[in-house]
Design a protein around this motif. Structure first.
Motif, PDB file in Angstrom:
ATOM      1  N   VAL A 121      39.279  47.691  50.689  1.00  0.00           N
ATOM      2  CA  VAL A 121      39.399  47.046  51.903  1.00  0.00           C
ATOM      3  C   VAL A 121      40.733  45.772  51.847  1.00  0.00           C
ATOM      4  O   VAL A 121      40.990  45.673  52.743  1.00  0.00           O
ATOM      5  CB  VAL A 121      37.831  46.359  52.301  1.00  0.00           C
ATOM      6  CG1 VAL A 121      38.231  45.259  53.625  1.00  0.00           C
ATOM      7  CG2 VAL A 121      37.079  47.663  52.764  1.00  0.00           C
ATOM      8  N   PHE A 122      40.337  45.218  50.707  1.00  0.00           N
ATOM      9  CA  PHE A 122      41.328  44.108  50.315  1.00  0.00           C
ATOM     10  C   PHE A 122      42.678  44.752  50.389  1.00  0.00           C
ATOM     11  O   PHE A 122      43.649  44.052  50.711  1.00  0.00           O
ATOM     12  CB  PHE A 122      41.006  43.301  49.200  1.00  0.00           C
ATOM     13  CG  PHE A 122      39.692  42.383  49.268  1.00  0.00           C
ATOM     14  CD1 PHE A 122      39.374  41.940  50.425  1.00  0.00           C
ATOM     15  CD2 PHE A 122      38.811  42.289  48.058  1.00  0.00           C
ATOM     16  CE1 PHE A 122      38.250  41.133  50.735  1.00  0.00           C
ATOM     17  CE2 PHE A 122      37.582  41.475  48.192  1.00  0.00           C
ATOM     18  CZ  PHE A 122      37.514  40.743  49.389  1.00  0.00           C
ATOM     19  N   ALA A 123      42.798  45.957  49.868  1.00  0.00           N
ATOM     20  CA  ALA A 123      44.145  46.438  49.844  1.00  0.00           C
ATOM     21  C   ALA A 123      44.615  46.818  51.214  1.00  0.00           C
ATOM     22  O   ALA A 123      45.588  46.597  51.627  1.00  0.00           O
ATOM     23  CB  ALA A 123      44.025  47.782  49.059  1.00  0.00           C
ATOM     24  N   LEU A 124      43.638  47.365  52.193  1.00  0.00           N
ATOM     25  CA  LEU A 124      44.109  47.618  53.466  1.00  0.00           C
ATOM     26  C   LEU A 124      44.506  46.369  54.284  1.00  0.00           C
ATOM     27  O   LEU A 124      45.273  46.375  55.141  1.00  0.00           O
ATOM     28  CB  LEU A 124      43.134  48.241  54.207  1.00  0.00           C
ATOM     29  CG  LEU A 124      42.383  49.864  53.728  1.00  0.00           C
ATOM     30  CD1 LEU A 124      41.519  50.247  54.480  1.00  0.00           C
ATOM     31  CD2 LEU A 124      43.487  50.885  54.375  1.00  0.00           C
ATOM     32  N   PHE A 125      43.653  45.247  54.053  1.00  0.00           N
ATOM     33  CA  PHE A 125      43.962  43.840  54.767  1.00  0.00           C
ATOM     34  C   PHE A 125      43.845  42.822  53.739  1.00  0.00           C
ATOM     35  O   PHE A 125      43.139  42.047  53.354  1.00  0.00           O
ATOM     36  CB  PHE A 125      42.554  43.811  55.567  1.00  0.00           C
ATOM     37  CG  PHE A 125      42.312  44.624  56.417  1.00  0.00           C
ATOM     38  CD1 PHE A 125      43.114  45.215  57.407  1.00  0.00           C
ATOM     39  CD2 PHE A 125      41.031  45.342  56.365  1.00  0.00           C
ATOM     40  CE1 PHE A 125      42.816  46.080  58.367  1.00  0.00           C
ATOM     41  CE2 PHE A 125      40.668  46.523  57.553  1.00  0.00           C
ATOM     42  CZ  PHE A 125      41.649  46.827  58.366  1.00  0.00           C
ATOM     43  N   PRO A 126      45.151  42.651  53.076  1.00  0.00           N
ATOM     44  CA  PRO A 126      45.323  41.489  52.105  1.00  0.00           C
ATOM     45  C   PRO A 126      44.953  40.223  52.363  1.00  0.00           C
ATOM     46  O   PRO A 126      44.524  39.407  51.812  1.00  0.00           O
ATOM     47  CB  PRO A 126      46.733  41.748  51.839  1.00  0.00           C
ATOM     48  CG  PRO A 126      47.228  43.070  52.342  1.00  0.00           C
ATOM     49  CD  PRO A 126      46.395  43.340  53.454  1.00  0.00           C
ATOM     50  N   ARG A 127      45.171  39.800  53.841  1.00  0.00           N
ATOM     51  CA  ARG A 127      44.743  38.582  54.134  1.00  0.00           C
ATOM     52  C   ARG A 127      43.166  38.423  54.071  1.00  0.00           C
ATOM     53  O   ARG A 127      42.592  37.185  53.828  1.00  0.00           O
ATOM     54  CB  ARG A 127      45.076  38.439  55.646  1.00  0.00           C
ATOM     55  CG  ARG A 127      46.381  37.819  55.540  1.00  0.00           C
ATOM     56  CD  ARG A 127      46.667  37.501  57.197  1.00  0.00           C
ATOM     57  NE  ARG A 127      46.951  38.694  58.144  1.00  0.00           N
ATOM     58  CZ  ARG A 127      47.241  38.697  59.386  1.00  0.00           C
ATOM     59  NH1 ARG A 127      47.083  37.620  60.179  1.00  0.00           N
ATOM     60  NH2 ARG A 127      47.731  39.954  59.777  1.00  0.00           N
ATOM     61  N   LEU A 128      42.502  39.426  54.143  1.00  0.00           N
ATOM     62  CA  LEU A 128      40.948  39.109  53.645  1.00  0.00           C
ATOM     63  C   LEU A 128      40.650  38.791  52.212  1.00  0.00           C
ATOM     64  O   LEU A 128      39.935  37.845  51.883  1.00  0.00           O
ATOM     65  CB  LEU A 128      40.095  40.495  54.087  1.00  0.00           C
ATOM     66  CG  LEU A 128      40.125  40.829  55.399  1.00  0.00           C
ATOM     67  CD1 LEU A 128      39.315  42.033  55.770  1.00  0.00           C
ATOM     68  CD2 LEU A 128      39.696  39.659  56.492  1.00  0.00           C
ATOM     69  N   ARG A 129      41.730  39.288  51.455  1.00  0.00           N
ATOM     70  CA  ARG A 129      41.532  38.929  49.885  1.00  0.00           C
ATOM     71  C   ARG A 129      41.706  37.430  49.772  1.00  0.00           C
ATOM     72  O   ARG A 129      41.145  36.556  49.074  1.00  0.00           O
ATOM     73  CB  ARG A 129      42.485  39.846  49.103  1.00  0.00           C
ATOM     74  CG  ARG A 129      42.109  39.575  47.703  1.00  0.00           C
ATOM     75  CD  ARG A 129      43.513  40.008  46.727  1.00  0.00           C
ATOM     76  NE  ARG A 129      43.375  41.660  46.878  1.00  0.00           N
ATOM     77  CZ  ARG A 129      42.629  42.504  46.084  1.00  0.00           C
ATOM     78  NH1 ARG A 129      41.631  41.981  45.468  1.00  0.00           N
ATOM     79  NH2 ARG A 129      42.680  43.616  46.292  1.00  0.00           N
ATOM     80  N   GLU A 130      42.838  37.024  50.510  1.00  0.00           N
ATOM     81  CA  GLU A 130      43.496  35.539  50.299  1.00  0.00           C
ATOM     82  C   GLU A 130      42.101  34.719  50.866  1.00  0.00           C
ATOM     83  O   GLU A 130      41.892  33.606  50.356  1.00  0.00           O
ATOM     84  CB  GLU A 130      44.477  35.382  51.076  1.00  0.00           C
ATOM     85  CG  GLU A 130      45.593  36.167  50.725  1.00  0.00           C
ATOM     86  CD  GLU A 130      46.762  36.049  51.536  1.00  0.00           C
ATOM     87  OE1 GLU A 130      46.740  35.397  52.671  1.00  0.00           O
ATOM     88  OE2 GLU A 130      47.875  36.745  51.334  1.00  0.00           O
ATOM     89  N   ARG A 131      41.471  35.310  51.969  1.00  0.00           N
ATOM     90  CA  ARG A 131      40.220  34.286  52.528  1.00  0.00           C
ATOM     91  C   ARG A 131      38.796  34.610  52.241  1.00  0.00           C
ATOM     92  O   ARG A 131      37.972  34.649  52.675  1.00  0.00           O
ATOM     93  CB  ARG A 131      40.451  34.378  54.061  1.00  0.00           C
ATOM     94  CG  ARG A 131      41.787  33.678  54.542  1.00  0.00           C
ATOM     95  CD  ARG A 131      42.410  34.396  55.835  1.00  0.00           C
ATOM     96  NE  ARG A 131      43.536  33.394  56.303  1.00  0.00           N
ATOM     97  CZ  ARG A 131      44.716  33.678  55.823  1.00  0.00           C
ATOM     98  NH1 ARG A 131      44.764  34.478  54.788  1.00  0.00           N
ATOM     99  NH2 ARG A 131      45.559  32.866  56.205  1.00  0.00           N
TER     100      ARG A 131
END
Length: 238
Positions: A121-131
């Motif tokens: 999921v974090f790879a699909l949506f990198p901004r979620l990893r940042e946040r």
């Protein structure tokens, strides 16, 4: 020809004494992307709520993998692999992005697979990893939709229902979401999407159904539906 993953025939459902859907018919083949299109109030959201077990139909039949499931609870539908991303995102505002995502895996016990999935999921949506440690209520609308979709993916669905994917979002964000969902679909997850932007829906989907006043009025390949003069006049302004 293999049996469809999802098959809906003669579905009727509503809220108490108010019937909203009168005759819905649709099929989702394994590995496909299917769009439900129609005007506001046509019954699209109500259909998704019936499919995920949130509403009990008054008539008709819902089959998942050939088994009748219209009296199945939402929890059991998730266990069967059908997962619903609702309209409005419905994130838990007091929880972090990471914790919201992990709630999607609440029925799972396979810790190693869960860890792999959250990295996916974090790879699909990198901004979620940042946040990931940020309160979900402080995210932008697009980031909240990414989180809602990611939470759905954490349930390891075979069929993901998404209600109003692009509502209120900038075109660039919608493009990011669709790019991610194409990857999800390419990995084998089937998608059933309710989408207000009919042009976007028809470009994204393999097949589409038009819902009008609680009834399926036509269905077919997205390309064919997009060429239908009635659809072009009613929903594309052409």
């Amino acid at each position: 020809m293999s049996n469809p993953l999802l098959e809906v025939r003669g579905l009727a459902v509503g809220y108490g004494d108010v019937q909203v859907v009168w005759q819905a018919d649709l099929t989702v083949a394994q590995g496909s992307v299917v769009a439900l299109i129609g005007s506001n109030g046509a019954g699209k959201t109500t259909i998704l709520r019936a499919l995920s077990g949130l509403l009990t139909p008054s008539a008709g039949e819902i089959r998942l993998d050939g088994a009748v499931v219209q009296a199945t609870s939402p929890v059991d539908m998730v266990r069967r692999g059908l997962v619903h991303v609702p309209e409005g995102r419905r994130l838990f505002a007091s929880l972090s992005v990471h914790d919201n995502l992990m709630l999607g895996a609440y029925l799972r016990s396979d810790r190693e697979a869960i860890a792999r999935d959250i990295e996916h999921v974090f790879a699909l949506f990198p901004r979620l990893r940042e946040r990931r440690r940020q309160d979900a209520s402080t995210l932008s609308g697009g980031e909240q939709q990414m989180c809602a979709v990611g939470r759905g993916l954490m349930a390891s669905p075979r069929l993901l229902l998404i209600d109003e994917l692009s509502l209120g979002l900038a075109p660039k964000v919608v493009d990011e979401l669709i790019t991610a969902l194409r990857q999800v679909n390419a990995s084998g997850t089937s998608l059933l999407v309710v989408e207000q932007d009919v042009a976007t829906a028809l470009e994204f989907a393999d097949h589409a159904y038009v819902i009008d006043q609680g009834r399926t009025v036509t269905g077919g390949s997205a390309e064919v539906i997009g060429r239908d003069p009635a659809v072009r006049a009613a929903y594309l302004g052409l």
